[in-house]
Write an enzyme that holds these catalytic residues in place. Structure first.
Site, PDB file in Angstrom:
ATOM      1  N   ARG A 189      -4.563   6.452  10.733  1.00 29.73           N
ATOM      2  CA  ARG A 189      -3.371   6.072   9.969  1.00 29.73           C
ATOM      3  C   ARG A 189      -3.315   6.805   8.619  1.00 29.73           C
ATOM      4  O   ARG A 189      -2.230   7.076   8.109  1.00 29.73           O
ATOM      5  CB  ARG A 189      -3.290   4.554   9.799  1.00 29.73           C
ATOM      6  CG  ARG A 189      -1.920   4.063   9.390  1.00 29.73           C
ATOM      7  CD  ARG A 189      -1.773   2.552   9.497  1.00 29.73           C
ATOM      8  NE  ARG A 189      -1.238   2.112  10.778  1.00 29.73           N
ATOM      9  CZ  ARG A 189       0.073   2.028  11.069  1.00 29.73           C
ATOM     10  NH1 ARG A 189       0.988   2.357  10.172  1.00 29.73           N
ATOM     11  NH2 ARG A 189       0.470   1.625  12.253  1.00 29.73           N
TER      12      ARG A 189
ATOM     13  N   GLU B 266       2.611  -4.707   5.229  1.00 26.67           N
ATOM     14  CA  GLU B 266       1.766  -3.710   4.582  1.00 26.67           C
ATOM     15  C   GLU B 266       2.475  -2.747   3.629  1.00 26.67           C
ATOM     16  O   GLU B 266       1.932  -2.403   2.580  1.00 26.67           O
ATOM     17  CB  GLU B 266       1.038  -2.881   5.653  1.00 26.67           C
ATOM     18  CG  GLU B 266       0.076  -3.699   6.479  1.00 26.67           C
ATOM     19  CD  GLU B 266      -0.407  -2.931   7.696  1.00 26.67           C
ATOM     20  OE1 GLU B 266      -1.565  -2.556   7.725  1.00 26.67           O
ATOM     21  OE2 GLU B 266       0.418  -2.696   8.613  1.00 26.67           O
TER      22      GLU B 266
END
Ligand SMILES: Cc1cc2nc3c(=O)[nH]c(=O)nc-3n(C[C@H](O)[C@H](O)[C@H](O)COP(=O)(O)OP(=O)(O)OC[C@H]3O[C@@H](n4cnc5c(N)ncnc54)[C@H](O)[C@@H]3O)c2cc1C
Ligand code: FES
Ligand code: FES
Lengths: 772, 500
Positions: free
Chosen positions: A321, A724
């Site tokens: 990520r 997030e």
């Protein structure tokens, strides 16, 4: 151009700023966390024991004094484990109790089981553990020097960036560090295991991933998954820290209960929690970029050196990520993005809100700042110059096309509402006249990909029961950690049935209602579980519609649900009347729902396909003042504009944005993890590890939801995930600090690493002041 | 005088009497494990997160009932003798309407995971009971010791702004008179002693009883606010068999303004002493404001800060720069020493067995004296200092005639900068040429160490920077000219001209 989005029907429940389902209980203090559950009589308490050293072979383990300490009932070691001694979520290497050797300081070697928590903790100090100490690998450099890694290096590349950078009119290279972060969930790790009938075990556990813990306990005890139930009503915060790393404590509680036959609770003391559980990965980041005199990038090369700790844990996904977000909002015509997953003798780093993405973006934003400083341009202009654009400038380094880009509008709006240009001038004037204090300003964008990059995790189940009195019970695989998932899912179900939210009963997440679930992570909780619950409710609703159509001899299209009633043609009956009818007519009022995210096709091996269903966007503008004599810094003002699609609940969404931003701000400013040369964490308590407190919130803090037409993808009520992304809005604070320091010597890039503590700021200031 | 072998406090309007408590029992364990009132949470067990905050009611010097938030995790249960304890479980029972603070928290979405919330509610409950219209600064100060990891605080601050607005209308206000009466009844002036000579909790009521008891048990631990001692129990897991608590000693908490100096009793909490200290100089007020949190300052004492002997305590360097003197006392003898002489070496102070700190005397500033003090820490609020600097310069006709400089965090004890002080004396404040040399001399006075709070390089650099800052500020104050901005925090009200 955005795809046309169907305008939603007027909603009764979704879109409302409903309070958190537990808000009243939170403020009354009667929302139960696991440590608040009245323990069954005879419950035993655990405490972990560990060695002084950081790594090496265990030569001897003398537990006599522990065993004979007051209140001690049992002492568990690796040999007590009947099955698999591993609680890894991925590739192994995470023993529940160390067996033969330790890999990091704080690794659990034994666990005391005693009558009280205090007795267990005191006894745990009495062990004599002899370790044949080896020199630990503490830093990423140590690991690199010994070529130690937890996973193979992984790379995205396009074109021949190295050559292009060489050929570029302008180029820059740099190396800097990005610190890790302790989760500091206010409720520490805790699990309570209670033996049940027929060798079954019920484990109340504070976790984002009950299913995984169920499986790990079953493997550890060599019993079937079906004999283990894991339940979690709520967590007192998690932030990724209870995704994989809640397992060890649940396993130990279960093991104690298995060995003693009694209920057993393991709650970690705060210092133990901070020493023994993993954190956000810290990085060294080496990069170079080629660009022209407008700041437009031609090629980028970046090496991310991640300190993963002693095992793989979730490092694969986390580091992937980082790579997926090394571009943030910018088009890199050519690039090489390389991720090194370095092994060290420190606690295994793990998931943390943003899951590697934030580190990728801190890099991209530093690169933008560096280019702007070198060229003497406004950093916002350099950012805009590099934004993803139309065809030809819309393919990410991982090959996915950016189709839903709204940054030009969103950033443009924030630039206006934050008065960016005017304040830029004011700040320049201030810096000219102020010898000691300097101000900085930054406006940073964010683009964050939504979906688990591990494709199979993008699924969810739900279970909805309607009772004959018209009340509804909803259960799903997602867990509640404060984000308001339960509230949002209840809103969705209430919306489907056209009933008031009060009529929807929320129940604890438990593996015996909805099995085989994914962790509540990747911001996906509502996207997945909301959809699954909606599908379950739709199933029941369509049965009710069939029934009403039959009973009232009417077209199905003439039946609708609203205001706790069912409209059947001209007639309106209470919802509860129809549910009563359903029972009498032998129609099932219970259903499961199952959802799997469509349109995601990422293939990691071939590095192709589409990892994300969509992107969430946002931007933040931060102004700071630094003291060049001390390195102290205050954040004067922050403006945020964030995209949540069509908000399911603006109050909860704003809460996620504000909380996420402040958490990111702490990560990049005051939160510093300090290890000594033996790899022992020195900042293992709130006295030494400083998360933001109330006065750190800027006095002037303006947060707005972007007025979105809705997610172009068919997500739950066209909303977007919000858990997030807001963490990464805080890169604006780091950039503003860089900007303030840069004012000391135009054209020179400040050597500042994250977190920008007073010490790091002063060191950078000192370099700017000394020599050339 | 008779001795009481129990402790008594008020819970839910009624007096509770306990005869069997351990000297190391904490209030939090009593609430959660004995009472099984589980609204109050444990987040850290070391006074730093505030999740365990409860309100403690006591009769103040003006005879008024006053509520303060304290961290129940590091309060010893015995310390609650004579107090009222209110926890989140008590605010609105069963189906009762929410307390105004609770209600505002709900409406402003002030909880997410909810784990910090009980502590925040109780902290704000005490702010509510101050009966003032709280502004952002007052709220920041109240909440400095209440960590929330979820919300980012904005909704909590909004809830506080709305509910802590000066109106006083809850059932605790209605019960003021009754509670005051109950508390007054509990205040019997008796010495408290529970346990055996080998293992006890004692709370003497007079200086004489304290001196006598301590001379009989010089191995006992004297406890004032327990904001240091509490952690020895909860974190170091030490067993402290003999505890002598100072909280009931008549007169030990006195705070007196004797014109030229303040006298602060060793038992006075920061909260009790801060107003008096603030009259000396705004920088003192700011340093005190930044010691711990409101919870820590409600219990912690300057006496404890000094007696603890830590090199990173905030008040010793400040008080040394002010030339404070320390009163020490034991059975049959009293003495007064210069505070700086108390600190002999790391972990070693000039205190004899059975001797306790009785007061500190703090001289006020003369007209030609200037004080500057700065606290440097990673986080502004509730953080232990990386270093604390205090400068007192005496100035005549623009020249420094006396300099007292003391630092915390720069040596094994709070310590003066003798060499630098010498260089400063005689310097002309209008002429900056000697400043750098003076600042560099600090490196001869101090050899700081590196730790998790700061490296030695940083400590050295900042020490120099702070001396320069103080000189800039004082030179402008002396010449009464406008100073450029020198601070991101702790702004002084420069309109108050400091005349020479
Ligand atoms: C969360 C938190 C934050 C803190 N922040 C700060 C800070 O910012 N700055 C700072 O300086 N400190 C800080 N401290 C430390 C502590 O609060 C102070 O040192 C405080 O002044 C101690 O006072 P006390 O009354 O609580 O001492 P206690 O804990 O009761 O005692 C401390 C020591 O002094 C002895 N002692 C106490 N009174 C006497 C007496 N009259 N005679 C002889 N011996 C005595 C005790 O035996 C013990 O050795 C913090 C503590 C916590 C828990
Ligand atoms: S539990 Fe954290 S302050 Fe008491
Ligand atoms: S609401 Fe979770 S810590 Fe405050």
């Amino acid at each position: 151009m955005l795809k046309k989005i169907p305008s939603p029907a007027p909603a009764l429940n979704v879109g409302k700023a409903t309070k958190h389902d537990s808000a009243d209980r939170h403020v009354r203090g009667n929302a139960l966390y696991i440590d608040d559950i009245r323990e069954p009589r005879g419950t035993l308490h655990l405490a972990p024991g560990y060695a002084r050293e950081s790594c090496g072979k265990i030569k001897s383990l003398d537990l006599d004094a522990v065993r004979s300490a007051p209140g001690v009932v049992a002492v568990l070691t690796a040999s007590d484990i009947p099955g698999l001694n591993d609680c890894s979520p991925s590739f192994g290497g995470d023993p529940i109790l160390a067996d033969g050797r330790i890999e990091f300081h704080g690794q659990v070697v034994f666990a005391v089981v005693a009558r009280s928590h205090l007795e267990a903790r005191k006894a745990a100090k009495l062990a004599h553990i002899e370790v044949i100490a080896e020199t630990p690998m503490v830093t990423a450099e140590d690991g690199l020097a010994r070529e130690a890694s937890v996973l193979p290096t992984y790379e995205f590349s396009r074109g021949s960036p190295e050559a292009t950078i060489k050929a570029s009119p302008l180029a820059l290279s740099d190396s800097f560090r990005i610190g890790g972060q302790e989760h500091f969930y206010l409720e520490g790790q805790v699990s309570l295991a209670i033996p049940q009938d027929q060798g079954e075990i019920l484990v109340h556990t504070s976790t984002q991933h009950p299913t995984e813990i169920q499986h790990l306990i079953a493997k550890m005890l060599k019993i079937r998954d079906a004999a283990v139930v894991c339940e979690c009503r709520r967590m007192g915060g998690a932030f990724g820290g209870k995704e994989s790393q809640a397992a060890q404590w649940a396993c130990l509680a279960a093991l104690a209960s298995h060995v003693t036959g009694r209920p057993a609770k393991m709650r970690l003391d705060r210092d133990d929690d901070m020493i023994m559980t993993g954190k956000r990965h810290d990085f060294r980041c080496d990069w170079q970029a080629g660009f022209d005199e407008t700041g437009k990038i031609s090629a980028v090369e970046v090496d991310f050196l991640a300190r993963c700790g002693c095992s793989a844990d979730l490092s694969l996904g986390v580091n992937d990520r980082t790579m997926f977000h090394a571009d943030n909002s910018y088009y890199y015509p050519e690039n090489r993005i390389t991720s090194h997953r370095i092994k060290t003798n420190t606690v295994s780093n793990t998931a943390f809100r943003g899951f590697g993405g934030p580190q990728g973006m801190v890099f991209s934003e530093r690169m933008m700042d560096a280019i702007a400083i070198k060229l003497g341009l406004d950093p916002l202009d350099v950012r805009k110059t590099n934004f993803y654009g139309d065809s030809g400038r819309d393919i990410t380094p991982f090959g996915m096309k950016v189709e839903d880009n709204i940054l030009e509008e969103l950033v443009g709006e924030l630039e206006q509402t934050s008065d960016y240009r005017k304040r830029r001038q004011e700040i320049q004037a201030f810096n000219t006249r102020s010898p000691f204090l300097k101000k900085g300003l930054a406006l940073n964008p964010l683009k964050f990909g939504i979906s688990f990059t591990l494709k199979h995790l993008n699924q969810a189940g739900a279970l909805v029961h309607v009772y004959t009195d018209g009340s509804v019970q909803v259960n799903h695989g997602g867990t509640e950690m404060g984000q308001g998932l339960y509230t949002k899912v209840a809103q969705v179900v209430a919306e489907e049935f056209g009933i008031d939210l009060e009529n929807v009963q929320i129940t604890a997440t438990t593996t015996d209602k909805v099995p085989n679930t994914a962790p509540t992570a990747a911001s996906s909780g509502t996207d997945l579980n909301g959809m699954a619950a909606k599908l379950a409710a739709e199933t029941i609703k369509s049965r009710l519609i069939d029934l009403a159509a039959k009973l009232y001899q009417i077209e199905k299209s003439a039946i609708s649900f609203a205001n706790n009633h069912v409209q059947i043609g001209q007639q309106k009956i209470p919802f509860a009347e129809l549910t009563q009818q359903a029972f009498l007519q032998r129609v099932s009022l219970s259903s499961t729902g199952y959802y799997a995210t469509p349109n995601i096709t990422w293939d990691r091996d071939s590095k192709s396909g589409r990892p994300f269903l969509y992107f969430a966007y946002g931007a933040a503008c931060a102004e700071v003042t630094i003291d060049t004599l001390t390195g102290e810094m205050v954040i004067d003002r922050v403006d945020i504009l964030h995209d949540v699609g069509k908000s399911l609940n603006p109050a909860l969404d704003i809460g996620q944005i504000e909380g996420g931003f402040v958490q990111g701000m702490g990560w990049l400013t005051t939160e510093e993890l300090v290890y000594d040369d033996q790899g022992r964490l020195r900042t293992h308590a709130p006295s030494t590890y400083k998360i933001p407190t109330a006065s750190d919130l800027p006095d002037d803090f303006r947060v707005k939801l972007w007025d979105s037409p809705g997610n172009r993808e068919d997500t739950i009520y066209r909303s977007k995930a919000v858990g997030e992304p807001p963490v990464m809005l805080a890169t604006a604070v780091f950039s503003a600090i860089t900007n303030a320091i840069a004012s000391l010597k135009p054209g020179v890039l400040p050597q500042i690493s994250a977190p920008a503590t007073p010490e790091n700021i002063l060191a950078a200031v000192k370099l700017m002041k000394s020599g050339d | 005088m008779t001795m009481r072998q129990s402790i008594r406090f008020v819970r839910d309007g009624k007096a509770v009497e306990l005869t069997d408590i351990g000297p190391n029992d904490t209030l939090l364990d009593y609430l959660r494990l004995t009472e099984e009132s589980r609204g109050t949470k444990e987040g850290c067990a070391e006074g730093d997160c505030g999740a365990c905050s409860v309100a403690v009611g006591a009769i103040n010097k003006n005879g008024q009932l006053e509520y303060q938030a304290v961290n129940s995790c590091i309060q010893l249960l015995g310390m609650l003798d004579g107090k009222e304890i209110i926890t989140v479980d008590d605010l609105s029972r069963g189906q009762e309407a929410l307390h105004p603070v609770q209600d505002a928290m709900v409406r402003h979405h002030g909880s997410q995971c909810g784990f910090c919330t009980p502590g925040i509610v109780m902290s704000l409950f005490t702010l509510y009971h101050k009966g003032i219209k709280a502004d952002r600064q007052a709220i920041n100060n109240q909440l400095a010791g209440n960590l929330c990891r979820c919300t980012g605080y904005r909704p909590i601050i909004d809830a506080a702004l709305e509910s802590c607005n000066g109106s006083l209308d809850d059932r605790f206000v209605q019960a003021y008179a009754a509670t005051t009466e109950t508390l007054n009844k509990l205040d019997d002036g008796q010495d408290v002693f529970l346990g055996t000579p080998e293992r006890f909790f004692a709370a003497p009521a007079s200086i004489a009883s304290l001196a006598k008891l301590y001379s009989q048990h010089p191995d006992a631990i004297v406890v004032a606010g327990a904001t240091d001692v509490g952690l020895w129990i909860t974190k170091q897991l030490r067993d402290l068999p003999k505890i002598i608590h100072l909280g009931r000693v008549e007169g030990l908490d006195r705070v007196e303004d004797n014109g030229a100096e303040l006298l602060i009793g060793a038992g006075a909490t920061y909260a009790q002493a801060e107003d008096a200290l603030a009259t000396i100089d705004p920088d003192i007020a700011e340093v005190v404001r930044r010691i711990g949190s409101s919870q820590v300052r409600a219990s912690g004492t300057i006496g404890g800060n000094i007696a603890n002997g830590s090199p990173i305590g905030d008040s010793p360097p400040l008080l040394i720069a002010l030339d404070a003197r320390l009163g020490l006392e034991k059975a049959d003898s009293k003495r007064e020493i210069r505070l700086e002489d108390f600190f002999i070496d790391y972990g070693k102070q000039d205190r004899q067995p059975g001797e306790f700190v009785s007061y500190v005397k703090v001289p006020k500033l003369a007209k030609n004296q200037f004080l500057r003090s700065y606290k440097i820490s990673k986080r502004f609020d509730q953080d232990i200092s990386a270093l604390l600097a205090a400068f007192r310069l005496t100035v005549e006709h623009n020249r420094i005639t006396e300099a007292r400089i003391a630092f915390g965090g720069m040596a094994a004890t709070p310590k003066r900068a003798a060499k630098t002080e010498k260089i400063l004396v005689g310097l002309d404040l209008a002429d900056q040429s000697g400043w750098t040399k003076a600042a560099e001399t600090l490196e001869q006075d101090y050899q700081p160490i590196s730790d998790m709070r700061a490296s030695k390089e940083y400590r050295n650099d900042v020490a120099k920077g702070l001396l320069l800052k103080a000189l800039h500020e004082i030179s402008h104050a002396v010449s009464d000219t406008a100073s450029p901005e020198t601070r991101v925090i702790g702004q002084r009200n420069n309109s108050l001209r400091e005349a020479v």
